[in-house]
Design a protein around this motif. Structure first.
Motif, PDB file in Angstrom:
ATOM      1  N   ILE A 164      35.439  39.265  45.229  1.00 27.90           N
ATOM      2  CA  ILE A 164      35.195  40.553  44.592  1.00 27.90           C
ATOM      3  C   ILE A 164      33.831  40.541  43.919  1.00 27.90           C
ATOM      4  CG2 ILE A 164      37.617  41.132  44.275  1.00 27.90           C
ATOM      5  CD1 ILE A 164      37.312  40.270  41.326  1.00 27.90           C
ATOM      6  N   ALA A 165      33.211  41.711  43.844  1.00 35.96           N
ATOM      7  CA  ALA A 165      31.877  41.852  43.269  1.00 35.96           C
ATOM      8  C   ALA A 165      31.795  43.173  42.520  1.00 35.96           C
ATOM      9  CB  ALA A 165      30.823  41.793  44.372  1.00 35.96           C
ATOM     10  N   PRO A 166      30.832  43.295  41.589  1.00 37.51           N
ATOM     11  CA  PRO A 166      30.680  44.565  40.866  1.00 37.51           C
ATOM     12  C   PRO A 166      30.115  45.655  41.774  1.00 37.51           C
ATOM     13  CG  PRO A 166      28.936  43.037  40.250  1.00 37.51           C
ATOM     14  CD  PRO A 166      29.897  42.256  41.094  1.00 37.51           C
ATOM     15  N   VAL A 167      30.329  46.891  41.395  1.00 35.01           N
ATOM     16  CA  VAL A 167      29.816  48.029  42.163  1.00 35.01           C
ATOM     17  C   VAL A 167      28.370  48.273  41.743  1.00 35.01           C
ATOM     18  CG1 VAL A 167      30.132  50.457  42.747  1.00 35.01           C
ATOM     19  CG2 VAL A 167      32.130  49.017  42.307  1.00 35.01           C
ATOM     20  N   ASP A 224      42.926  34.193  33.231  1.00 41.68           N
ATOM     21  CA  ASP A 224      43.642  35.461  33.412  1.00 41.68           C
ATOM     22  C   ASP A 224      42.996  36.310  34.498  1.00 41.68           C
ATOM     23  OD1 ASP A 224      45.628  37.501  32.317  1.00 41.68           O
ATOM     24  OD2 ASP A 224      43.739  38.592  32.136  1.00 41.68           O
ATOM     25  N   GLN A 225      43.805  36.817  35.436  1.00 44.44           N
ATOM     26  CA  GLN A 225      43.291  37.622  36.543  1.00 44.44           C
ATOM     27  C   GLN A 225      42.646  38.919  36.047  1.00 44.44           C
ATOM     28  OE1 GLN A 225      43.444  36.817  39.811  1.00 44.44           O
ATOM     29  NE2 GLN A 225      44.803  35.073  39.806  1.00 44.44           N
ATOM     30  N   GLU A 226      43.257  39.573  35.069  1.00 48.29           N
ATOM     31  CA  GLU A 226      42.708  40.823  34.563  1.00 48.29           C
ATOM     32  C   GLU A 226      41.361  40.580  33.892  1.00 48.29           C
ATOM     33  OE1 GLU A 226      43.909  43.901  35.107  1.00 48.29           O
ATOM     34  OE2 GLU A 226      45.355  42.842  36.385  1.00 48.29           O
ATOM     35  N   ALA A 227      41.238  39.466  33.173  1.00 51.07           N
ATOM     36  CA  ALA A 227      39.962  39.137  32.536  1.00 51.07           C
ATOM     37  C   ALA A 227      38.887  38.875  33.587  1.00 51.07           C
ATOM     38  CB  ALA A 227      40.126  37.917  31.632  1.00 51.07           C
ATOM     39  N   ALA A 249      42.050  47.877  41.776  1.00 50.62           N
ATOM     40  CA  ALA A 249      40.669  48.105  41.327  1.00 50.62           C
ATOM     41  C   ALA A 249      39.761  48.458  42.493  1.00 50.62           C
ATOM     42  CB  ALA A 249      40.145  46.871  40.596  1.00 50.62           C
ATOM     43  N   VAL A 250      40.009  47.857  43.667  1.00 50.53           N
ATOM     44  CA  VAL A 250      39.214  48.183  44.856  1.00 50.53           C
ATOM     45  C   VAL A 250      39.531  49.599  45.319  1.00 50.53           C
ATOM     46  CG1 VAL A 250      38.841  47.606  47.293  1.00 50.53           C
ATOM     47  CG2 VAL A 250      38.971  45.781  45.573  1.00 50.53           C
ATOM     48  N   ARG A 251      40.799  49.967  45.308  1.00 52.15           N
ATOM     49  CA  ARG A 251      41.201  51.315  45.718  1.00 52.15           C
ATOM     50  C   ARG A 251      40.592  52.372  44.798  1.00 52.15           C
ATOM     51  NH1 ARG A 251      46.363  50.490  45.843  1.00 52.15           N
ATOM     52  NH2 ARG A 251      46.770  51.214  43.727  1.00 52.15           N
ATOM     53  N   GLN A 257      35.194  44.647  47.511  1.00 54.58           N
ATOM     54  CA  GLN A 257      35.925  43.534  48.104  1.00 54.58           C
ATOM     55  C   GLN A 257      35.224  43.070  49.381  1.00 54.58           C
ATOM     56  OE1 GLN A 257      40.278  43.784  48.435  1.00 54.58           O
ATOM     57  NE2 GLN A 257      40.084  43.230  50.598  1.00 54.58           N
ATOM     58  N   PHE A 258      35.032  41.766  49.486  1.00 56.88           N
ATOM     59  CA  PHE A 258      34.459  41.160  50.681  1.00 56.88           C
ATOM     60  C   PHE A 258      35.487  40.227  51.304  1.00 56.88           C
ATOM     61  CE2 PHE A 258      30.898  42.440  48.136  1.00 56.88           C
ATOM     62  CZ  PHE A 258      29.923  42.837  49.040  1.00 56.88           C
ATOM     63  N   GLU A 259      35.676  40.345  52.601  1.00 60.89           N
ATOM     64  CA  GLU A 259      36.626  39.494  53.294  1.00 60.89           C
ATOM     65  C   GLU A 259      36.046  38.103  53.486  1.00 60.89           C
ATOM     66  OE1 GLU A 259      39.680  40.647  53.953  1.00 60.89           O
ATOM     67  OE2 GLU A 259      39.003  42.521  53.024  1.00 60.89           O
TER      68      GLU A 259
END
Length: 299
Positions: A164-167, A224-227, A249-251, A257-259
């Protein structure tokens, strides 16, 4: 010897001092020392080497410690099996992904079929779940990696890792690249803590690229995943994450999201102590979780 001596011995080793063990057991420090001394005298062996700053196991002490942990776990299991609460409570240890994204779907459906069964759930990392099973703290565990030979581990669900990466404009442009991974891995990385099944999967993926964690720029380690998602969203770095955890969050377009091209899928495991006799209500949950009905509940 008696179980109180073994309990004191294990507590001293686990907590690193007689004082801390006494506080944990609600005993006085002289009482703990007396129990250890009596155990050593009965066995005719020095089990602990005491200094002013630390307590260390002797080689024979290590053997006694391993046996003592097993004996205390079995004693706890006997009490639970024959106690007044038999058939009512399942003590369940769960790593982050099962705890946050699978149990909320699984437990209500099981509870509808078995309203007499209750759960005491503790969230920790996969290594903590495995250790809790070995020590007799948990009846069952749900975790992201296999434990050692003392545990029976049954795969019950597949989990896919993504990056995952920031937008930002930079990462939006990378989404159009055919192979963005080399550039992504140059970014600051937010990783899970040691003992995490997610981290183990990420390490396995990196090894397929002939990379090690030492070659990354590690910005932070977070439990923590949320953090992790919040840190990535704020632009601190990128991270490996379960697709289940990233999905919402991606939706909502808060994360990109990168595969990962290969080695990105892992099994999640239901585990229990190999020599323990599972009670009927625990067996019922195991069958529900790994069987057809359990799989349907996870969809």
């Amino acid at each position: 010897m008696d179980l109180k001596q073994l309990e004191c011995f294990v507590a001293v080793v686990n907590h690193g001092s007689f004082t801390a063990a006494a506080e944990h057991l609600y005993l006085s420090q002289p009482t703990v020392s007396a129990h250890i001394r009596a155990l050593e005298e009965e066995l005719g062996r020095r089990l602990l080497l005491r200094t002013t700053k630390s307590v260390e196991l002797t080689p024979k002490g290590r053997e006694v410690f391993d046996c003592a942990v097993k004996m205390l776990a079995l004693e706890s299991h006997i009490r639970r099996t024959c106690g007044p609460d038999e058939g009512k409570i399942i003590r369940l240890g769960a790593s982050t992904i099962p705890s946050a994204y699978i149990l909320p779907q699984l437990l209500p459906e099981f509870g509808r079929l078995h309203p007499e069964v209750y759960f005491n759930v503790t969230q920790t990392n996969s290594q903590g779940v495995a250790q809790g099973l070995i020590d007799g703290v948990f009846d069952l565990g749900l975790m992201g990696m296999k434990g050692d030979e003392r545990l029976t581990c049954l795969p019950f669900c597949e989990d896919r890792m993504v990056l995952i990466a920031p937008v930002t404009e930079k990462f939006l442009a990378l989404q159009r690249e055919e192979n963005p991974l080399p550039e992504l891995l140059k970014s600051p990385m937010i990783l899970r803590e040691k003992g995490s099944g997610s981290l183990k999967t990420a390490d396995r993926f990196l090894s397929t690229l002939n990379l090690t964690e030492a070659q990354l720029t590690v910005a932070a380690r977070v439990n923590d995943q949320e953090a992790i998602k919040n840190l990535v969203q704020s632009g601190i770095g990128v991270s490996f994450l379960s697709e289940r955890a990233a999905r919402a969050a991606v939706r909502e377009k808060r994360l990109l999201q990168f595969e990962l091209p290969f080695q990105s899928t892992r099994s999640l495991y239901l585990a229990y102590r190999r020599e323990f006799i599972l009670q009927p209500h625990i067996k019922a949950f195991c069958k529900f979780t790994v069987g057809e009905s359990g799989q349907k509940a996870l969809l």
